[in-house]
Design a protein around this motif. Structure first.
Motif, PDB file in Angstrom:
ATOM      1  N   ILE A 150       0.834  -1.200  -0.009  1.00  0.00           N
ATOM      2  CA  ILE A 150       0.167   0.068  -0.012  1.00  0.00           C
ATOM      3  C   ILE A 150       1.006   1.348  -0.078  1.00  0.00           C
ATOM      4  CG2 ILE A 150      -1.743  -1.093   0.879  1.00  0.00           C
ATOM      5  CD1 ILE A 150      -1.120  -0.094   3.722  1.00  0.00           C
ATOM      6  N   ALA A 151       2.168   1.018   0.266  1.00  0.00           N
ATOM      7  CA  ALA A 151       3.161   1.972   0.245  1.00  0.00           C
ATOM      8  C   ALA A 151       4.579   1.441  -0.067  1.00  0.00           C
ATOM      9  CB  ALA A 151       3.123   3.110   1.395  1.00  0.00           C
ATOM     10  N   PHE A 152       5.250   2.390  -1.262  1.00  0.00           N
ATOM     11  CA  PHE A 152       6.698   2.108  -1.300  1.00  0.00           C
ATOM     12  C   PHE A 152       7.468   2.985  -1.594  1.00  0.00           C
ATOM     13  CE2 PHE A 152      10.168   0.251  -3.028  1.00  0.00           C
ATOM     14  CZ  PHE A 152      10.506  -1.178  -3.008  1.00  0.00           C
ATOM     15  N   GLY A 153       7.932   3.565  -0.332  1.00  0.00           N
ATOM     16  CA  GLY A 153       8.667   5.044  -0.345  1.00  0.00           C
ATOM     17  C   GLY A 153       7.787   5.949  -0.829  1.00  0.00           C
ATOM     18  N   SER A 154       7.799   6.796  -1.859  1.00  0.00           N
ATOM     19  CA  SER A 154       6.864   7.938  -2.207  1.00  0.00           C
ATOM     20  C   SER A 154       5.791   7.533  -3.157  1.00  0.00           C
ATOM     21  CB  SER A 154       7.654   9.122  -2.919  1.00  0.00           C
ATOM     22  OG  SER A 154       8.375   8.458  -4.035  1.00  0.00           O
ATOM     23  N   VAL A 155       5.729   6.173  -3.265  1.00  0.00           N
ATOM     24  CA  VAL A 155       4.434   5.572  -4.205  1.00  0.00           C
ATOM     25  C   VAL A 155       3.247   5.136  -3.104  1.00  0.00           C
ATOM     26  CG1 VAL A 155       4.032   3.941  -5.968  1.00  0.00           C
ATOM     27  CG2 VAL A 155       6.371   4.896  -5.944  1.00  0.00           C
ATOM     28  N   ASN A 156       2.375   5.606  -3.465  1.00  0.00           N
ATOM     29  CA  ASN A 156       1.055   4.944  -2.819  1.00  0.00           C
ATOM     30  C   ASN A 156      -0.085   4.683  -3.633  1.00  0.00           C
ATOM     31  OD1 ASN A 156      -0.087   7.491  -3.012  1.00  0.00           O
ATOM     32  ND2 ASN A 156       1.235   8.498  -1.685  1.00  0.00           N
ATOM     33  N   THR A 157      -1.347   4.508  -2.966  1.00  0.00           N
ATOM     34  CA  THR A 157      -2.293   3.983  -3.688  1.00  0.00           C
ATOM     35  C   THR A 157      -2.812   5.105  -4.865  1.00  0.00           C
ATOM     36  OG1 THR A 157      -3.107   2.366  -2.107  1.00  0.00           O
ATOM     37  CG2 THR A 157      -4.798   3.186  -3.560  1.00  0.00           C
ATOM     38  N   SER A 158      -2.602   6.291  -4.368  1.00  0.00           N
ATOM     39  CA  SER A 158      -3.169   7.479  -5.055  1.00  0.00           C
ATOM     40  C   SER A 158      -2.298   7.959  -6.222  1.00  0.00           C
ATOM     41  CB  SER A 158      -3.393   8.580  -4.219  1.00  0.00           C
ATOM     42  OG  SER A 158      -2.135   9.016  -3.714  1.00  0.00           O
ATOM     43  N   ASN A 159      -1.121   7.664  -6.337  1.00  0.00           N
ATOM     44  CA  ASN A 159      -0.111   7.962  -7.331  1.00  0.00           C
ATOM     45  C   ASN A 159       0.609   6.851  -8.147  1.00  0.00           C
ATOM     46  OD1 ASN A 159       2.059   7.196  -5.880  1.00  0.00           O
ATOM     47  ND2 ASN A 159       2.418   9.121  -5.115  1.00  0.00           N
TER      48      ASN A 159
END
Length: 213
Positions: A150-159
């Motif tokens: 659901i989150a990988f560093g700055s990457v999340n579901t919304s982006n």
């Protein structure tokens, strides 16, 4: 949400201590019955049914008739008391077990509700780990097969758009700790993964696939 137990004269709450008191009462009655049987034994072992008159119909003179009659009557009354307390013990145990079973079911329902509420509050995962190589950076960080990201560093579901987003974070974070959040068995798990060179391929040592929802 906790349910309250009713405790009134019509439906009193049975406790373990109540059952223990009933068992103690049963034991005391059994001891009294035993003592009265010893009285009968001392009187020539007349028991509960031996005749108290001789062959000519006269009261026996070789025994204490009063003691025997008193002991027999007491045994009869105590046996009735014993039957009654055994029924009480059975009913109390039934109620106690039923209450404990209901409490377990209630606790399980509440735990399931809490899990559902927690799952509902979590962001939707955008990728899943479908392979982890032993000894790799991903393995050392604690990633498991089946973890949903659901989150990988700055990457999340919304982006999140595609796996290139994760690859970009990995490439720019070699030798640096990256915060990762995954859903595992319905629970959010936070991990720290450091992309780095190792004996295998790539910087992670795991395979990640996108989730299409």
């Amino acid at each position: 949400m906790k349910m309250t137990e009713e405790n009134n004269n019509n439906n009193p709450t049975i406790t373990v201590e109540d059952v223990q008191r009933l068992i103690k009462k049963k034991d005391e009655i059994e001891e009294q019955i035993k003592a009265y049987y010893e009285v009968l034994e001392d009187q020539g072992d007349v028991g509960m049914h031996a005749p108290l008159v001789d062959v000519e119909g006269y009261p026996r003179a070789d025994v204490d008739l009063f003691q025997i009659r008193t002991a027999r009557h007491s045994i009869s009354c105590l046996q009735n008391d014993h039957k009654a307390v055994m029924v009480e013990i059975e009913e109390a145990l039934h109620k106690l077990h039923a209450r404990e079973r209901a409490k377990r079911e209630q606790d399980q329902a509440e735990a399931q509700m809490e899990r559902m509420e927690q799952e509902a509050s979590l962001p939707a995962p955008f990728a899943r780990v479908d392979a982890v190589t032993q000894g790799s950076p991903a393995y050392q960080a604690g990633l498991h097969i089946g973890d949903e990201i659901i989150a990988f560093g700055s990457v999340n579901t919304s982006n999140f758009q595609n796996l290139q987003n994760i690859a970009s974070v990995v490439q720019h974070s070699e030798g640096k700790s990256v915060s990762i959040a995954v859903v595992r068995n319905g629970q959010k798990v936070n991990l720290n993964l450091t992309p780095q060179r190792w004996s295998g391929r790539g910087l992670l040592g795991c395979n990640i696939v996108p989730l299409h929802r």
